[in-house]
Design a protein around this motif. Sequence first.
Motif, PDB file in Angstrom:
ATOM      1  N   LEU A  76       1.020  -6.996  -9.235  1.00 52.18           N
ATOM      2  CA  LEU A  76       2.160  -6.184  -8.790  1.00 52.18           C
ATOM      3  C   LEU A  76       1.803  -5.412  -7.527  1.00 52.18           C
ATOM      4  CD1 LEU A  76       3.337  -4.916 -12.262  1.00 52.18           C
ATOM      5  CD2 LEU A  76       4.320  -6.739 -10.888  1.00 52.18           C
ATOM      6  N   ILE A  77       0.540  -4.963  -7.442  1.00 52.50           N
ATOM      7  CA  ILE A  77       0.121  -4.256  -6.224  1.00 52.50           C
ATOM      8  C   ILE A  77       0.015  -5.246  -5.071  1.00 52.50           C
ATOM      9  CG2 ILE A  77      -1.738  -2.896  -5.210  1.00 52.50           C
ATOM     10  CD1 ILE A  77      -2.217  -1.697  -7.942  1.00 52.50           C
ATOM     11  N   LEU A  78      -0.473  -6.451  -5.367  1.00 51.78           N
ATOM     12  CA  LEU A  78      -0.555  -7.458  -4.311  1.00 51.78           C
ATOM     13  C   LEU A  78       0.838  -7.805  -3.782  1.00 51.78           C
ATOM     14  CD1 LEU A  78      -3.276 -10.023  -5.403  1.00 51.78           C
ATOM     15  CD2 LEU A  78      -3.505  -7.917  -4.142  1.00 51.78           C
ATOM     16  N   SER A 111       2.508  -6.539   4.585  1.00 51.30           N
ATOM     17  CA  SER A 111       1.619  -7.138   5.578  1.00 51.30           C
ATOM     18  C   SER A 111       1.806  -8.640   5.705  1.00 51.30           C
ATOM     19  CB  SER A 111       0.164  -6.848   5.223  1.00 51.30           C
ATOM     20  OG  SER A 111      -0.230  -7.671   4.155  1.00 51.30           O
ATOM     21  N   GLY A 112       2.441  -9.267   4.738  1.00 53.07           N
ATOM     22  CA  GLY A 112       2.642 -10.707   4.811  1.00 53.07           C
ATOM     23  C   GLY A 112       1.585 -11.501   4.098  1.00 53.07           C
ATOM     24  N   SER A 113       0.559 -10.840   3.577  1.00 58.78           N
ATOM     25  CA  SER A 113      -0.483 -11.588   2.898  1.00 58.78           C
ATOM     26  C   SER A 113      -0.913 -10.835   1.645  1.00 58.78           C
ATOM     27  CB  SER A 113      -1.677 -11.785   3.827  1.00 58.78           C
ATOM     28  OG  SER A 113      -2.731 -12.367   3.108  1.00 58.78           O
ATOM     29  N   ARG A 114      -1.246 -11.576   0.620  1.00 59.06           N
ATOM     30  CA  ARG A 114      -1.619 -10.930  -0.636  1.00 59.06           C
ATOM     31  C   ARG A 114      -2.974 -10.229  -0.538  1.00 59.06           C
ATOM     32  NH1 ARG A 114      -0.446 -13.154  -5.620  1.00 59.06           N
ATOM     33  NH2 ARG A 114      -2.609 -13.666  -5.960  1.00 59.06           N
ATOM     34  N   ASN A 126      -4.832  -7.408   6.983  1.00 60.71           N
ATOM     35  CA  ASN A 126      -4.842  -7.241   8.435  1.00 60.71           C
ATOM     36  C   ASN A 126      -3.723  -6.308   8.872  1.00 60.71           C
ATOM     37  OD1 ASN A 126      -5.421  -7.616  11.110  1.00 60.71           O
ATOM     38  ND2 ASN A 126      -4.464  -9.616  11.273  1.00 60.71           N
ATOM     39  N   TYR A 127      -3.645  -5.161   8.234  1.00 61.80           N
ATOM     40  CA  TYR A 127      -2.476  -4.311   8.350  1.00 61.80           C
ATOM     41  C   TYR A 127      -2.679  -3.159   9.331  1.00 61.80           C
ATOM     42  CZ  TYR A 127       1.367  -1.368   6.648  1.00 61.80           C
ATOM     43  OH  TYR A 127       2.494  -0.596   6.544  1.00 61.80           O
ATOM     44  N   LEU A 163       7.245  -0.055   6.423  1.00 59.21           N
ATOM     45  CA  LEU A 163       7.581  -0.562   5.097  1.00 59.21           C
ATOM     46  C   LEU A 163       8.896  -1.325   5.172  1.00 59.21           C
ATOM     47  CD1 LEU A 163       6.919   2.544   2.853  1.00 59.21           C
ATOM     48  CD2 LEU A 163       5.544   0.503   2.990  1.00 59.21           C
ATOM     49  N   PRO A 164       8.969  -2.508   4.617  1.00 54.36           N
ATOM     50  CA  PRO A 164      10.267  -3.178   4.585  1.00 54.36           C
ATOM     51  C   PRO A 164      11.172  -2.516   3.555  1.00 54.36           C
ATOM     52  CG  PRO A 164       8.635  -4.472   3.443  1.00 54.36           C
ATOM     53  CD  PRO A 164       7.917  -3.290   3.996  1.00 54.36           C
TER      54      PRO A 164
END
Lengths: 205, 573
Positions: free
Chosen positions: B342-344, B351-354, B358-359, B369-370
């Motif tokens: 859930l955190i991932l 960030s686009g990645s689990r 690279n944020y 934040l989206p």
Amino acid sequence: MENNELNSPGYEIPDDMKSVVSITTLDKIYNWGRRSSVWPMMFGLACCAIEMIATAASRYDFSRFGMEVMRPSPRQSDLMLVSGTVTKKMAPTIVRLYNQMPEPKYVVAMGACASGGGPFKEGYNVVSGVDKLIPVDVYIPGCPPTPQALINGLIKLQELIDTQSLKTVRWYQKGELAAVPVPVLGPDLIYPKDIPAIQEAGKEA
Amino acid sequence: MSDLDFTTRFPTGVVADERKGYEGYIVDADKLVEFATALRDEFGFDYLSSVTGVDYINEGKLEVVYHAYKTTGGAGLVFKTQVDREAAEVPSLYNIYPGADFQEREAWDLMGIKFTGHPDLRRILLWEGFEGHPLRKDWKEPYFEEDVKPFKSRWPEGDFHRAEDKNPYGANVQYPDKFDPEKWQPEGEDALYGSLAKYQTTDESGLVTDHITVNLGPQHPSTHGVFRIAAKLNGETIVNLKPVMGYLHRNHEKIGERNTYLQNMPFTDRLDYLSSMSNNFGYALAVEKLLKVEVPERAEYLRVIMAELTRIQNHLFAIGMFLNDLGAFFTPSLYAIEERELILDIFEMVSGSRMMCNYFRFGGVVRDLPEGALEKIKGLVLDRLPRKVDEMDRFLSENEILRSRTVGQGYLSAEDAIKYSAAGPMLRASGIPYDIRRADPYSIYDRFDFDVAVRYNGDIYDRYYIRLDEVRQSLRILEQAIKDIPEGEILSGKPQYTVRVPAGESYGRVEGPKGELGFYIVSDGKANPYRYHVRAPSFINLTAFGPMCVGLKVADVVAVLGSIDIVLGETDR
């Protein structure tokens, strides 16, 4: 593989024997058994191993493919999931593990590093892909591949198993199967096949 | 640092480092031991955090850089010693700070700095017999193309070639001149086994008994990756134990010195691959110190939120895997991984990645934040996670088997924890309430109300339980952060591909989930770092591993290792 596929060898089954008797080919039943119980080795190299664990956990759950029985010993496993960067220091161990696995065995290169070195390719301790050491059946791109990508790769492996034929698979051929030569850690990693070339170069220098 | 009066104490041999952008002191090599002893005993710098080397090839010098702290808190102290490149010998600080053990071995391995007086100076990340010391600036790897990126052959025209095609052997290898593999004798593991003292006992009848050597790993299910333990046993009891690592040594630092500053950001993700956000944090801090950029308010909050979420998912995973090691095979991990997923999801949203986020960027973060992300974080932090943490606590902590295997086992005293430079949960479980978020606050941690988790028994159980404590404290921080997060900018200035970093050195450290994660950067004013070193908590925490295991049974070694919580990507870098 669907059941009806398993039951369609090209022979006509008489009506009164349908649903009692199945006729199939040895290849099909063999492949069906193999593909449904691939036991991966519990073998994690790097970041990809975490995604492999995530894939094994409840959300993605690769036991749906009969792959949840992870064996820590190479002697009990069918599939080497190379999940991470292959380093030179680890290379002899990986080859040794591969040699210890009984046939039939499959290798999946998971992620960019195992497929070709990945972001760390230029590093002095990194092997440019596990296929420099052992034969690979399926490559999965990604850094790391998401669990979905890993599952897709495993389905590809199952499709590969479906195409096997008992006549041609390497483990039923005559003679001993040759072990993969183990590289040696010298001043740098030495692949046994390179030794004559290295000697030549040494003489010239 | 003005209250440190080294000039009176050391009239000669210690001078302030006056190069532009540098700080700290330069100590003569022959005064080093005396200086370090005084530092520890008279000035109170009891904790040696980081030891590393820098190759100043133009001056013909190798510099050893030490970072020391007081475990009572406050800013750190940097001191250096310089030696000639050709005869690089520095006295070892092993006897004053045993935590220097592995780090000095690493500096020897990668830099070729000889530490005289070190009891076991072997290669640590590479193998005995490897040719050369790769982090020296004149050492070139087989795929060497150019000193710095982007390579002219590839940019801006976009040409490319396979590195294999340019190597005579078609692989990433090179051999010294006149090398003959037939005549060459492999060095093997003699050095390793030689370092494990050989024990022989003779019983009354005169029967001589050898102690046996057992290897665990590098392929072993409980080593959390590719880690190896070489142990000397008396029956089933550990007499001596040495960790062997480097099986995942991916040359992070050599590659990092070739990359541009920004290119290194995704590489830091792959250090401790369970907690990429906090790795980003440390690296961003180190570069921002040199750049002297301000981070906008909203970005600071986003950073803290992401770093604390990272801590939670890391600790959950660590607890799950630790229980795995104890034999609770996979059930606790499944509970932990469920929450971690859930955190991932949140990381993937922002960030686009689990995993490889690279944020962070220098001066902020890359994306805001989206929509819906903050609600999701709120739901997790305020409602679900506190319940789930209590649930784990209830299911596990009083479990008879867990307690009997961990309480009182794998003891690490407070003195030893400091001595061996243990960091993070390991240090705090031994009774030292040292948390960089409180001791030397970075970012906006000074605004939040939280307790430094501390436990006093120093055993495996405390190292397990302190992780639950820390998750609860992280939830407290998160509660405040999501309440106070302001609207506004997320990046100061324009996004840039290449940053020009002023010359100088900096050390950025954060309290990562595994302990103090530090980035030491030396800039020469160009687009690439001149030196890039990672002070990896997983690596240095292992210094105490051997001493902790002596006297335990083999099965307990696995539990001790699980309680240290290492990630091999960071251990080996």
